[in-house]
Design a protein around this motif. Structure first.
Motif, mmCIF file in Angstrom:
data_model
loop_
_atom_site.group_PDB
_atom_site.id
_atom_site.type_symbol
_atom_site.label_atom_id
_atom_site.label_comp_id
_atom_site.label_asym_id
_atom_site.label_seq_id
_atom_site.Cartn_x
_atom_site.Cartn_y
_atom_site.Cartn_z
ATOM 1 N N SER A 1 -7.567 -65.559 41.989
ATOM 2 C CA SER A 1 -8.686 -66.124 41.249
ATOM 3 C C SER A 1 -9.714 -66.494 42.160
ATOM 4 C CB SER A 1 -8.156 -67.518 40.733
ATOM 5 O OG SER A 1 -7.726 -68.254 41.999
ATOM 6 N N PHE A 2 -9.527 -66.380 43.684
ATOM 7 C CA PHE A 2 -10.656 -66.496 44.359
ATOM 8 C C PHE A 2 -11.310 -65.365 44.756
ATOM 9 C CE2 PHE A 2 -8.058 -69.999 45.712
ATOM 10 C CZ PHE A 2 -8.862 -71.146 46.171
ATOM 11 N N PHE A 3 -10.569 -64.151 44.552
ATOM 12 C CA PHE A 3 -11.353 -62.717 44.564
ATOM 13 C C PHE A 3 -11.957 -62.514 43.168
ATOM 14 C CE2 PHE A 3 -8.947 -62.092 48.385
ATOM 15 C CZ PHE A 3 -9.665 -61.140 49.016
ATOM 16 N N ARG A 4 -11.432 -62.790 42.186
ATOM 17 C CA ARG A 4 -11.947 -62.694 40.835
ATOM 18 C C ARG A 4 -13.176 -63.290 40.698
ATOM 19 N NH1 ARG A 4 -7.801 -62.689 36.064
ATOM 20 N NH2 ARG A 4 -6.659 -61.206 37.499
ATOM 21 N N ALA A 5 -13.403 -64.579 41.110
ATOM 22 C CA ALA A 5 -14.548 -65.335 40.967
ATOM 23 C C ALA A 5 -15.708 -64.733 41.814
ATOM 24 C CB ALA A 5 -14.265 -66.720 41.659
ATOM 25 N N PRO B 1 -8.588 -55.972 45.052
ATOM 26 C CA PRO B 1 -7.230 -56.354 46.024
ATOM 27 C C PRO B 1 -5.890 -56.708 45.407
ATOM 28 C CG PRO B 1 -9.468 -57.312 46.602
ATOM 29 C CD PRO B 1 -9.689 -56.613 45.575
ATOM 30 N N PRO B 2 -6.057 -57.783 44.128
ATOM 31 C CA PRO B 2 -4.854 -57.783 43.527
ATOM 32 C C PRO B 2 -4.084 -56.626 42.983
ATOM 33 C CG PRO B 2 -6.666 -59.543 42.803
ATOM 34 C CD PRO B 2 -7.285 -58.479 43.894
ATOM 35 N N ALA B 3 -4.992 -55.843 42.549
ATOM 36 C CA ALA B 3 -4.190 -54.461 42.052
ATOM 37 C C ALA B 3 -3.668 -53.665 43.290
ATOM 38 C CB ALA B 3 -5.420 -53.596 41.562
ATOM 39 N N VAL B 4 -4.241 -53.770 44.447
ATOM 40 C CA VAL B 4 -3.552 -53.073 45.519
ATOM 41 C C VAL B 4 -2.265 -53.798 45.775
ATOM 42 C CG1 VAL B 4 -3.646 -52.578 48.087
ATOM 43 C CG2 VAL B 4 -5.586 -52.246 46.560
ATOM 44 N N GLU B 5 -2.134 -55.037 45.784
ATOM 45 C CA GLU B 5 -0.787 -55.946 45.854
ATOM 46 C C GLU B 5 -0.086 -55.617 44.965
ATOM 47 O OE1 GLU B 5 0.247 -60.574 46.247
ATOM 48 O OE2 GLU B 5 -0.610 -59.743 44.397
ATOM 49 N N ALA B 6 -0.340 -55.578 43.562
ATOM 50 C CA ALA B 6 0.557 -55.221 42.543
ATOM 51 C C ALA B 6 1.223 -53.826 42.623
ATOM 52 C CB ALA B 6 -0.239 -55.330 41.183
ATOM 53 N N ALA C 1 -19.429 -48.920 32.691
ATOM 54 C CA ALA C 1 -18.828 -48.645 34.106
ATOM 55 C C ALA C 1 -18.587 -49.900 34.941
ATOM 56 C CB ALA C 1 -19.832 -47.636 34.662
ATOM 57 N N ARG C 2 -19.454 -50.961 34.585
ATOM 58 C CA ARG C 2 -19.243 -52.252 35.072
ATOM 59 C C ARG C 2 -18.065 -52.970 34.722
ATOM 60 N NH1 ARG C 2 -23.792 -54.482 33.676
ATOM 61 N NH2 ARG C 2 -23.022 -56.221 32.336
ATOM 62 N N TYR C 3 -17.658 -52.856 33.373
ATOM 63 C CA TYR C 3 -16.492 -53.659 32.639
ATOM 64 C C TYR C 3 -15.407 -52.677 33.216
ATOM 65 C CZ TYR C 3 -19.023 -56.663 29.383
ATOM 66 O OH TYR C 3 -19.437 -57.748 28.920
ATOM 67 N N LEU C 4 -15.463 -51.622 33.371
ATOM 68 C CA LEU C 4 -14.394 -50.988 33.701
ATOM 69 C C LEU C 4 -13.967 -50.985 35.369
ATOM 70 C CD1 LEU C 4 -12.012 -48.788 32.982
ATOM 71 C CD2 LEU C 4 -13.843 -46.706 34.000
ATOM 72 N N ARG C 5 -14.968 -51.198 36.123
ATOM 73 C CA ARG C 5 -14.757 -51.578 37.573
ATOM 74 C C ARG C 5 -13.955 -52.832 37.652
ATOM 75 N NH1 ARG C 5 -19.811 -49.250 38.480
ATOM 76 N NH2 ARG C 5 -20.821 -51.552 38.101
ATOM 77 N N PHE C 6 -14.360 -53.855 36.742
ATOM 78 C CA PHE C 6 -13.804 -55.290 36.890
ATOM 79 C C PHE C 6 -12.456 -55.159 36.040
ATOM 80 C CE2 PHE C 6 -12.961 -59.480 35.599
ATOM 81 C CZ PHE C 6 -13.347 -60.388 36.808
ATOM 82 N N SER C 7 -12.450 -54.676 34.915
ATOM 83 C CA SER C 7 -11.162 -54.612 34.137
ATOM 84 C C SER C 7 -9.839 -53.648 34.413
ATOM 85 C CB SER C 7 -11.580 -54.869 32.689
ATOM 86 O OG SER C 7 -12.494 -55.617 32.253
ATOM 87 N N GLY C 8 -10.397 -52.526 34.861
ATOM 88 C CA GLY C 8 -9.342 -51.571 35.333
ATOM 89 C C GLY C 8 -8.396 -52.180 36.341
ATOM 90 N N PRO C 9 -8.696 -52.731 37.275
ATOM 91 C CA PRO C 9 -7.662 -53.260 38.528
ATOM 92 C C PRO C 9 -6.870 -54.202 37.761
ATOM 93 C CG PRO C 9 -9.804 -52.829 39.404
ATOM 94 C CD PRO C 9 -10.220 -52.779 38.031
ATOM 95 N N ILE C 10 -7.630 -55.064 36.838
ATOM 96 C CA ILE C 10 -6.672 -56.188 36.244
ATOM 97 C C ILE C 10 -5.662 -55.460 35.298
ATOM 98 C CG2 ILE C 10 -6.676 -57.918 34.638
ATOM 99 C CD1 ILE C 10 -9.550 -58.744 35.450
ATOM 100 N N MET C 11 -5.859 -54.516 34.766
ATOM 101 C CA MET C 11 -4.909 -53.796 33.901
ATOM 102 C C MET C 11 -3.812 -52.837 34.719
ATOM 103 S SD MET C 11 -7.353 -51.836 31.023
ATOM 104 C CE MET C 11 -5.681 -50.939 30.341
#
Length: 227
Positions: A154-158, A164-169, A17-27
Motif C-alpha cells: 500500500s505504501f508503494f501503491r500510494a 515491486p509487489p508484482a515482483v514479490e508475487a 498506457a497509464r492505466y495499464l502500467r498501474f493495473s497490469g502489475p496488480i493483475m
C-alpha cells in the motif's frame, strides 16, 4: 438527451498506457496469489487423493483469518499514506506502528493454531482428520511469516508504484512451484510444509529489499522487537 456532450467510447492511447502500467502489475500480483492458493490444493489432491484435498482446504480455511487484521488496518490507513507520500520519517513511523498493531492479532492466532491444532482435530473434528494437523500448523507458520510487513504494497501503491509487489508475487509463486511439490514428493505432508515455509521466506526477502529502498531506516526486527 439534452446533454450537449454525445455519449461515445473515446480511446486515448496515453491514458490507456497509464492505466495499464498501474493495473497490469496488480493483475500479475493477483495471478501469483492464485497460483499458490489453488496450486497447493491441486497438487495435494493429485498426490494423495480427494480426502487429502479436504485436509489442505481445512487448513487454508482456518489459517486464512490470520490476515484479517491487516486488511482492516491497511484499508483504514491508506488515505493517510497517500496524504504523506514522500515524507519518509512519517511513512516509516506509520509502517512500523501499523504492522505492530497487525501482529497483535497475527501472532496469537498463528501460535494458537500451532499449539491447539492437535486438540482441535482430536476433540472436535475426529481421528479421520489427523493428517490435517501438520498442514494446519505449517500454514499457520507460513501465514505469520507472510504477514511480517505485509501492508508494504500500500505504501508503494500510494506512490503510484505497483511493480515491486508484482515482483514479490512472481518470486513467491516461482519459489512455491519449485519447493512445495518437491517437498511433497520427498516427504509427504511434512515435506510440503517445509517447502511452503521455505518458499514464504523468498518473497519476504524481496519485500525487504524494496521496503529498504522506500524507507531506508526500516528493518524487520523493528516490527517484532519490543518498544
Amino acid at each position: 438527451r439534452v446533454a450537449p456532450y454525445r455519449l461515445a467510447l473515446r480511446y486515448d492511447r496515453r491514458v490507456a498506457a497509464r492505466y495499464l502500467r498501474f493495473s497490469g502489475p496488480i493483475m500479475l500480483t493477483i495471478a501469483g496469489t492464485i497460483v499458490i492458493a489453488q496450486g497447493q490444493i491441486l497438487m495435494i489432491k493429485l498426490h494423495d487423493g480427494l480426502a487429502a484435498a479436504g485436509f489442505i482446504t481445512l487448513a487454508v480455511t482456518l489459517t486464512r483469518y490470520i490476515d484479517r487484521a491487516d486488511q482492516i488496518v491497511t484499508a483504514t490507513i491508506y488515505p493517510a499514506i497517500c496524504a504523506i507520500q514522500g515524507q519518509r520519517r512519517a511513512l516509516a513511523e506509520m509502517y512500523l506502528k501499523s504492522n505492530r498493531a497487525t501482529l497483535l492479532w497475527v501472532l496469537p492466532y498463528a501460535v494458537g493454531v500451532v499449539l491447539f491444532a492437535p486438540d482441535l482435530v482430536h476433540f472436535v473434528l475426529g481421528a479421520s482428520w489427523e493428517p490435517a494437523v501438520v498442514l494446519l500448523q505449517g500454514l499457520a507458520i507460513v501465514g505469520a511469516i507472510t504477514q511480517l510487513g505485509f501492508n508494504w504494497f500500500s505504501f508503494f501503491r500510494a506512490h503510484g508504484e505497483t511493480r515491486p509487489p508484482a515482483v514479490e508475487a512472481v518470486a513467491g509463486a516461482v519459489a512455491f512451484l519449485a519447493l512445495a511439490p518437491a517437498g511433497l514428493l520427498l516427504d509427504g505432508f511434512d515435506g510440503f510444509v517445509l517447502g511452503r515455509i521455505a518458499a514464504a521466506l523468498v518473497p519476504l526477502c524481496v519485500r525487504g529489499v524494496f521496503v529498504r529502498r522506500l524507507l531506508p531506516d526500516v528493518r524487520y526486527r523493528q516490527i517484532v522487537a519490543p518498544t
